[in-house]
Write a protein that holds these residues in place. Sequence first.
Motif, mmCIF file in Angstrom:
data_model
loop_
_atom_site.group_PDB
_atom_site.id
_atom_site.type_symbol
_atom_site.label_atom_id
_atom_site.label_comp_id
_atom_site.label_asym_id
_atom_site.label_seq_id
_atom_site.Cartn_x
_atom_site.Cartn_y
_atom_site.Cartn_z
ATOM 1 N N ARG A 35 124.377 -17.992 12.582
ATOM 2 C CA ARG A 35 125.263 -16.904 12.156
ATOM 3 C C ARG A 35 124.416 -15.767 11.606
ATOM 4 N NH1 ARG A 35 124.807 -20.682 8.434
ATOM 5 N NH2 ARG A 35 124.930 -20.226 6.247
ATOM 6 N N ALA A 36 124.924 -14.598 11.774
ATOM 7 C CA ALA A 36 124.212 -13.419 11.289
ATOM 8 C C ALA A 36 124.324 -13.327 9.773
ATOM 9 C CB ALA A 36 124.784 -12.161 11.927
ATOM 10 N N VAL A 37 123.296 -12.807 9.146
ATOM 11 C CA VAL A 37 123.339 -12.553 7.715
ATOM 12 C C VAL A 37 123.970 -11.175 7.550
ATOM 13 C CG1 VAL A 37 121.983 -12.275 5.611
ATOM 14 C CG2 VAL A 37 121.288 -13.945 7.326
ATOM 15 N N ASP A 38 125.241 -11.168 7.197
ATOM 16 C CA ASP A 38 125.978 -9.911 7.093
ATOM 17 C C ASP A 38 126.477 -9.745 5.662
ATOM 18 O OD1 ASP A 38 127.275 -7.566 7.720
ATOM 19 O OD2 ASP A 38 129.065 -8.570 8.479
ATOM 20 N N LEU A 39 125.550 -9.518 4.761
ATOM 21 C CA LEU A 39 125.888 -9.394 3.348
ATOM 22 C C LEU A 39 125.956 -7.953 2.868
ATOM 23 C CD1 LEU A 39 123.673 -12.152 1.699
ATOM 24 C CD2 LEU A 39 126.144 -12.078 1.776
ATOM 25 N N SER A 40 125.360 -7.056 3.587
ATOM 26 C CA SER A 40 125.150 -5.697 3.100
ATOM 27 C C SER A 40 126.412 -5.049 2.542
ATOM 28 C CB SER A 40 124.548 -4.825 4.198
ATOM 29 O OG SER A 40 124.220 -3.568 3.668
ATOM 30 N N VAL A 41 127.470 -4.984 3.331
ATOM 31 C CA VAL A 41 128.691 -4.310 2.871
ATOM 32 C C VAL A 41 129.345 -5.077 1.730
ATOM 33 C CG1 VAL A 41 131.012 -3.584 3.549
ATOM 34 C CG2 VAL A 41 129.092 -3.158 5.074
ATOM 35 N N ARG A 42 129.365 -6.413 1.842
ATOM 36 C CA ARG A 42 129.972 -7.215 0.767
ATOM 37 C C ARG A 42 129.215 -7.047 -0.545
ATOM 38 N NH1 ARG A 42 130.591 -13.190 1.861
ATOM 39 N NH2 ARG A 42 128.746 -12.924 3.106
ATOM 40 N N VAL A 43 127.889 -7.087 -0.482
ATOM 41 C CA VAL A 43 127.091 -6.957 -1.703
ATOM 42 C C VAL A 43 127.245 -5.563 -2.294
ATOM 43 C CG1 VAL A 43 124.731 -6.925 -2.624
ATOM 44 C CG2 VAL A 43 125.456 -8.775 -1.116
ATOM 45 N N LYS A 44 127.176 -4.551 -1.463
ATOM 46 C CA LYS A 44 127.327 -3.178 -1.966
ATOM 47 C C LYS A 44 128.707 -2.962 -2.595
ATOM 48 C CE LYS A 44 124.044 -0.977 1.096
ATOM 49 N NZ LYS A 44 123.768 0.190 1.889
ATOM 50 N N THR A 45 129.735 -3.482 -1.947
ATOM 51 C CA THR A 45 131.086 -3.348 -2.495
ATOM 52 C C THR A 45 131.198 -4.074 -3.831
ATOM 53 O OG1 THR A 45 131.993 -3.192 -0.255
ATOM 54 C CG2 THR A 45 133.534 -3.751 -2.018
ATOM 55 N N ALA A 46 130.659 -5.284 -3.899
ATOM 56 C CA ALA A 46 130.701 -6.060 -5.142
ATOM 57 C C ALA A 46 129.888 -5.384 -6.239
ATOM 58 C CB ALA A 46 130.186 -7.474 -4.889
ATOM 59 N N MET A 47 128.737 -4.836 -5.878
ATOM 60 C CA MET A 47 127.921 -4.131 -6.875
ATOM 61 C C MET A 47 128.644 -2.888 -7.381
ATOM 62 S SD MET A 47 124.122 -4.521 -5.240
ATOM 63 C CE MET A 47 123.435 -3.337 -6.382
ATOM 64 N N GLY A 48 129.339 -2.190 -6.489
ATOM 65 C CA GLY A 48 130.133 -1.036 -6.912
ATOM 66 C C GLY A 48 131.206 -1.450 -7.910
ATOM 67 N N GLN A 49 131.839 -2.597 -7.645
ATOM 68 C CA GLN A 49 132.854 -3.124 -8.562
ATOM 69 C C GLN A 49 132.213 -3.495 -9.905
ATOM 70 O OE1 GLN A 49 136.155 -3.181 -8.001
ATOM 71 N NE2 GLN A 49 136.407 -3.887 -10.109
ATOM 72 N N ALA A 50 131.050 -4.133 -9.852
ATOM 73 C CA ALA A 50 130.344 -4.509 -11.091
ATOM 74 C C ALA A 50 129.982 -3.271 -11.901
ATOM 75 C CB ALA A 50 129.097 -5.313 -10.760
ATOM 76 N N LEU A 51 129.577 -2.218 -11.216
ATOM 77 C CA LEU A 51 129.224 -0.974 -11.902
ATOM 78 C C LEU A 51 130.453 -0.355 -12.565
ATOM 79 C CD1 LEU A 51 126.828 0.837 -12.504
ATOM 80 C CD2 LEU A 51 127.307 2.080 -10.381
ATOM 81 N N LYS A 52 131.598 -0.414 -11.888
ATOM 82 C CA LYS A 52 132.849 0.111 -12.461
ATOM 83 C C LYS A 52 133.285 -0.706 -13.671
ATOM 84 C CE LYS A 52 134.636 1.928 -8.134
ATOM 85 N NZ LYS A 52 135.544 1.669 -7.014
ATOM 86 N N GLU A 53 133.103 -2.031 -13.593
ATOM 87 C CA GLU A 53 133.516 -2.911 -14.685
ATOM 88 C C GLU A 53 132.567 -2.871 -15.877
ATOM 89 O OE1 GLU A 53 133.899 -6.779 -12.927
ATOM 90 O OE2 GLU A 53 135.675 -6.215 -11.779
ATOM 91 N N CYS A 54 131.356 -2.415 -15.650
ATOM 92 C CA CYS A 54 130.362 -2.362 -16.721
ATOM 93 C C CYS A 54 130.765 -1.286 -17.727
ATOM 94 C CB CYS A 54 128.983 -2.050 -16.142
ATOM 95 S SG CYS A 54 127.681 -2.051 -17.385
#
Length: 167
Positions: A35-54
Amino acid sequence: MTKRPASKRATEGQGDLFVQAADLFPVRRPETGPRAVDLSVRVKTAMGQALKECPDSATVVAARMTEISGREITADALYTYTAPSKEHDMGIVRFVAFVRATGATWLWDLLVEDDGLVVLEGREAKLAQLGYVEQEQQRLQALSREIRKTLQKEPVSVAVRARRGRR
């Protein structure tokens, strides 16, 4: 049985007696086959959420990341790293610094979930260890019961004799 929505107490940090264990400690299985390692969009979206919650601003988080990583990171660079539309991915050192600067340790779990892993923190890890130890105790008790049953079916008819060379 229908799943009951979490009560207001559960969202306030208090336990809910009706929360299922699987909700607290998910059991995951890794995807099978290549399977392809397709984390980029998920990680960026989650990091954006973490930044908003910080509670701290992006500027403060970037300054903290600079201090932690020893590499200059600006708020603009941070926005680039967390924008799903941008091609640029953050390296591991900056990712670690981001997690530490925001306190969003839940991001680690996001990285390993596709491989069937779950990240446990502190007391969760001790509870998992306790569960494993108790499971092993049950396994050993069951083995002991089986051995006893076997011995009861075929009792030893003669006394155990000393082996040659031993007294």
